[in-house]
Scaffold this motif. Sequence first.
Motif, short mmCIF file in Angstrom:
data_model
loop_
_atom_site.label_atom_id
_atom_site.label_comp_id
_atom_site.label_asym_id
_atom_site.label_seq_id
_atom_site.Cartn_x
_atom_site.Cartn_y
_atom_site.Cartn_z
N GLY A 23 0.82 -1.21 0.00
CA GLY A 23 0.00 0.00 0.00
C GLY A 23 0.85 1.26 0.00
N LYS A 24 0.25 2.37 0.36
CA LYS A 24 0.98 3.64 0.36
C LYS A 24 2.07 3.61 1.41
N PHE B 235 -7.17 21.36 -7.83
CA PHE B 235 -6.45 20.12 -8.16
C PHE B 235 -7.42 18.95 -8.14
N LYS B 236 -7.57 18.32 -9.29
CA LYS B 236 -8.43 17.15 -9.42
C LYS B 236 -7.57 15.99 -9.93
N PRO B 237 -7.21 15.04 -9.06
CA PRO B 237 -6.36 13.92 -9.49
C PRO B 237 -6.97 13.16 -10.66
N LYS B 238 -6.13 12.85 -11.64
CA LYS B 238 -6.56 12.08 -12.80
C LYS B 238 -6.02 10.65 -12.69
N ASN B 239 -6.88 9.68 -12.93
CA ASN B 239 -6.46 8.28 -12.83
C ASN B 239 -5.51 7.89 -13.95
N TYR B 240 -4.49 7.15 -13.60
CA TYR B 240 -3.59 6.52 -14.55
C TYR B 240 -3.28 5.13 -14.00
N TYR B 241 -2.71 4.27 -14.81
CA TYR B 241 -2.44 2.91 -14.35
C TYR B 241 -1.33 2.89 -13.32
N GLN B 242 -1.56 2.20 -12.19
CA GLN B 242 -0.56 2.00 -11.15
C GLN B 242 -0.29 0.50 -10.98
N VAL B 243 0.93 0.17 -10.64
CA VAL B 243 1.35 -1.24 -10.56
C VAL B 243 0.45 -2.06 -9.65
N PHE B 244 0.09 -1.50 -8.50
CA PHE B 244 -0.68 -2.26 -7.51
C PHE B 244 -2.16 -1.83 -7.46
N GLN B 245 -2.63 -1.27 -8.56
CA GLN B 245 -4.00 -0.76 -8.59
C GLN B 245 -5.04 -1.87 -8.38
N ASP B 246 -4.78 -3.05 -8.89
CA ASP B 246 -5.73 -4.16 -8.71
C ASP B 246 -5.89 -4.54 -7.24
N PHE C 210 -5.07 -2.31 -4.45
CA PHE C 210 -5.43 -1.21 -3.56
C PHE C 210 -6.34 -0.16 -4.18
N GLY C 211 -6.66 -0.32 -5.46
CA GLY C 211 -7.38 0.74 -6.15
C GLY C 211 -6.43 1.88 -6.48
N PHE C 212 -6.93 2.92 -7.11
CA PHE C 212 -6.07 4.04 -7.48
C PHE C 212 -5.74 4.89 -6.26
N LEU C 213 -4.45 5.17 -6.06
CA LEU C 213 -3.98 5.99 -4.95
C LEU C 213 -3.60 7.37 -5.50
N PRO C 214 -4.39 8.40 -5.19
CA PRO C 214 -4.14 9.73 -5.76
C PRO C 214 -2.99 10.48 -5.09
N ASN C 215 -2.41 11.37 -5.85
CA ASN C 215 -1.44 12.34 -5.34
C ASN C 215 -0.23 11.72 -4.66
N LEU C 216 0.27 10.63 -5.22
CA LEU C 216 1.52 10.08 -4.73
C LEU C 216 2.68 10.92 -5.24
#
Length: 207
Positions: A52-53, A171-182, A184-190
Motif C-alpha cells: 500500500g501507500k 487540483f483534481k487527481p486524474k487516474n492513470y495505471y498503477q502497478v498495484f491498482q488491482d 489497492f485501487g487508485f492511490l491519488p497524489n503520490l
Amino acid sequence: MESPLVVLSTAYFPPIQFFSKVKDASSVLLEQHETYPKQTYRNRCEIASANGKLSLSIPVIKPNGNRTRINEVIIDYSDPWHIKHWRTIESAYRRSAYFELLEPEFAALFQTKWTTLWDFNRATIDMSFDILNLKVSCEGTHNFVKKYPSDNQDFRYVISPKNDCSSDLYFKPKNYYQVFQDKFGFLPNLSVLDLIFNCGPEGIDFL
C-alpha cells in the motif's frame, strides 16, 4: 490562463499536486529561506508499494536548531537511508512500464551523497521537470516573503501531507495505471515517482 508566478516549498520527489501547479505557470519560485518545518514533503515522499501507500523520509540535521533555514538543512547519512530508499523504490516499481528505461538515471541520483536537503531536492525536481518536459523557469527565493501579492499563487503551505488534496479546489487527481491498482485501487497524489515510472513523459497529460 497563465499564472504570473507560482510559489512552492521544496520537496523530496514532490507529489503530483505540486507539478499540477507548475504545468501552467510562467515561472516558479521555490522557497529556500523559510525556517525548516517538520512533517512535510520537504524531506518526505509517498509511493505505492506492495503493502500500500508508503512514506519515505530523509533523516536530517538542523545546524541552527529550530532557526535552521531550509537551505541550511544537512542530510544525515549515519543511517544509509539512500540505499534503503532506492531498494524500496526499485522493489515497488521494477514492474512498471518505464522503470527499466529510467533506472540508471535515478540510481545515479541515489548513489551520490548530497550535502544539503535543498540541493538533493532540487535535483529530484529538476529531473522530474526534464522527464515530464516541463519548460518552466524555476529558481530559489532570494529572501523570505510572508505574504505574496494576490496576483501570484502561493502554495507553500497548501501542499502538505497534513492536508487532504481533495480540499484543493484547483487540483483534481486524474487516474492513470498503477502497478498495484488491482490490489489497492487508485492511490491519488503520490510522489511524482509513481507517475513517472508508470507513465513516463506522457505523465504530463495527467497533471
